[in-house]
Scaffold this motif. Structure first.
Motif, PDB file in Angstrom:
ATOM      1  N   LEU A 160      14.112  -7.039 -44.092  1.00 15.44           N
ATOM      2  CA  LEU A 160      13.073  -6.459 -44.942  1.00 15.44           C
ATOM      3  C   LEU A 160      13.662  -5.396 -45.872  1.00 15.44           C
ATOM      4  N   ILE A 161      14.600  -4.633 -45.369  1.00 14.01           N
ATOM      5  CA  ILE A 161      15.155  -3.527 -46.143  1.00 14.01           C
ATOM      6  C   ILE A 161      16.202  -3.999 -47.150  1.00 14.01           C
ATOM      7  N   GLN A 162      17.107  -4.912 -46.750  1.00  9.97           N
ATOM      8  CA  GLN A 162      18.277  -5.166 -47.591  1.00  9.97           C
ATOM      9  C   GLN A 162      18.476  -6.605 -48.036  1.00  9.97           C
TER      10      GLN A 162
ATOM     11  N   HIS B 129       3.384  -7.310 -54.173  1.00 11.53           N
ATOM     12  CA  HIS B 129       3.193  -8.695 -54.610  1.00 11.53           C
ATOM     13  C   HIS B 129       4.028  -9.669 -53.784  1.00 11.53           C
ATOM     14  N   THR B 130       5.278  -9.319 -53.515  1.00 16.55           N
ATOM     15  CA  THR B 130       6.172 -10.256 -52.817  1.00 16.55           C
ATOM     16  C   THR B 130       6.014 -10.216 -51.300  1.00 16.55           C
ATOM     17  N   LEU B 131       5.728  -9.030 -50.758  1.00 15.86           N
ATOM     18  CA  LEU B 131       5.684  -8.898 -49.302  1.00 15.86           C
ATOM     19  C   LEU B 131       4.275  -8.947 -48.727  1.00 15.86           C
ATOM     20  N   LEU B 132       3.282  -8.658 -49.564  1.00  9.80           N
ATOM     21  CA  LEU B 132       1.888  -8.676 -49.100  1.00  9.80           C
ATOM     22  C   LEU B 132       1.037  -9.549 -50.007  1.00  9.80           C
TER      23      LEU B 132
ATOM     24  N   ASN C 254       5.953 -10.853 -41.032  1.00 11.48           N
ATOM     25  CA  ASN C 254       6.638 -10.449 -39.793  1.00 11.48           C
ATOM     26  C   ASN C 254       6.091  -9.153 -39.207  1.00 11.48           C
ATOM     27  N   GLY C 255       5.103  -8.548 -39.868  1.00  7.54           N
ATOM     28  CA  GLY C 255       4.463  -7.347 -39.351  1.00  7.54           C
ATOM     29  C   GLY C 255       5.227  -6.065 -39.595  1.00  7.54           C
ATOM     30  N   ARG C 256       6.377  -6.146 -40.252  1.00  6.06           N
ATOM     31  CA  ARG C 256       7.213  -4.962 -40.454  1.00  6.06           C
ATOM     32  C   ARG C 256       6.783  -4.120 -41.653  1.00  6.06           C
TER      33      ARG C 256
ATOM     34  N   CYS D 218       4.282   1.302 -45.639  1.00  6.72           N
ATOM     35  CA  CYS D 218       4.744   1.629 -44.293  1.00  6.72           C
ATOM     36  C   CYS D 218       5.747   0.584 -43.803  1.00  6.72           C
ATOM     37  N   VAL D 219       6.730   1.026 -43.063  1.00 10.95           N
ATOM     38  CA  VAL D 219       7.712   0.144 -42.440  1.00 10.95           C
ATOM     39  C   VAL D 219       7.680   0.378 -40.937  1.00 10.95           C
TER      40      VAL D 219
END
Length: 287
Positions: A42-44, A75-78, A86-88, A102-103
């Protein structure tokens, strides 16, 4: 960095557990490795990781902004709600208005405010006037130091190495990922020993133990995660002499010829056999 080091720590703890169980000939397949690779991705991970999208936004120059960056994350993650697949990664409707997200880290949920100069800090640009000053410095030492800095933090075109316009600065995120990758490689090539230092209180006073503060440090330091791995298996562990001495008293009528009172006079290679015999005799006695 915390997530990557925590993953390495988890691997180390899990590997030790695995080696111990194999040595003791105990089935260990039921222990699940607590992997946080999805958070690292998710981060990198390119192209949709948080830092990767931040780097992409930095490439837009004046058209890039913190708000555009966080909107791209939404837009891309939600795409279909407030929580990623993945809930992260998550952001409520009100948080989206304020540019927050939030992460879910291994230690808990952390809220980040996007519009706090992320792009500016990530670019870490040297002003052209400063570059010109260093390149034309009368001191050879300053010029050599600046050349080293360029080699470490910039991508230069070999064909136009002297042309300042061809200098492309590495972002802070890119530099950090490279350094972290090198650090993890170095740690994994060694036999690490982990020491966790805990502050009993924030006041520096003697005989003062702040329970909540210590619990937070245990959680953030990955100690609780290591304990969780151990609890998945057999958390109560006695060495063979202690086990034998503790449970030998359950069958006091057993002959010392077949079962000695202690393992003090028994050769170490036979300790495990003696403990197994003790368990078998206790089972027979119960029946």
């Amino acid at each position: 960095a915390n997530e990557a080091l925590q993953q390495q720590f988890n691997k180390f703890i899990f590997k030790n557990e695995q080696n111990l169980y194999e040595t003791e000939k105990i089935e260990w397949a039921f222990i699940a490795f607590p992997d946080n690779q999805d958070c690292l991705d998710l981060i990198q991970l390119r192209p949709n990781g948080i830092l990767s999208q931040l780097d992409d936004e930095c490439k837009l120059g004046k058209n890039g902004s913190d708000r555009n960056w966080v909107n791209r994350l939404y837009h891309t993650l939600l795409p279909d709600g407030n929580v990623s697949e993945n809930g992260r990664f998550r952001a409520a409707a009100m948080q989206k208005v304020k540019g927050l997200f939030c992460v879910q880290h291994f230690a808990g949920i952390v809220t980040y405010a996007a519009e706090t100069g992320f792009l500016e800090k990530n670019k870490d640009e040297i002003p052209l006037t400063a570059m010109s000053m260093f390149e034309s410095a009368t001191s050879q030492l300053l010029r050599e130091v600046f050349d080293v800095h360029l080699g470490n933090n910039f991508s230069l075109s070999d064909k136009h190495r002297d042309d300042a316009k061809t200098v492309k600065s590495k972002t802070v995120g890119t530099q950090f990922k490279e350094q972290l990758h090198f650090l993890i490689q170095r740690v994994e090539s060694t036999e690490p020993h982990y020491i966790r230092c805990l502050k009993p209180n924030d006041l520096g006073q003697a005989n003062l133990f702040t329970r909540k503060r210590v619990a937070e440090q245990l959680r953030y330091g990955g100690v609780l995660e290591a304990v969780r791995v151990a609890r998945m298996g057999y958390p109560v562990r006695l060495d063979l002499p202690a086990f034998f001495n503790r449970y030998r008293m359950l069958i006091p009528t057993a002959s010392i010829v077949h079962l000695p009172l202690t393992l003090d006079e028994v050769a170490e290679p036979y300790w495990q056999d003696m403990c197994a015999r003790l368990v078998d005799m206790i089972r027979l006695n119960d029946k």
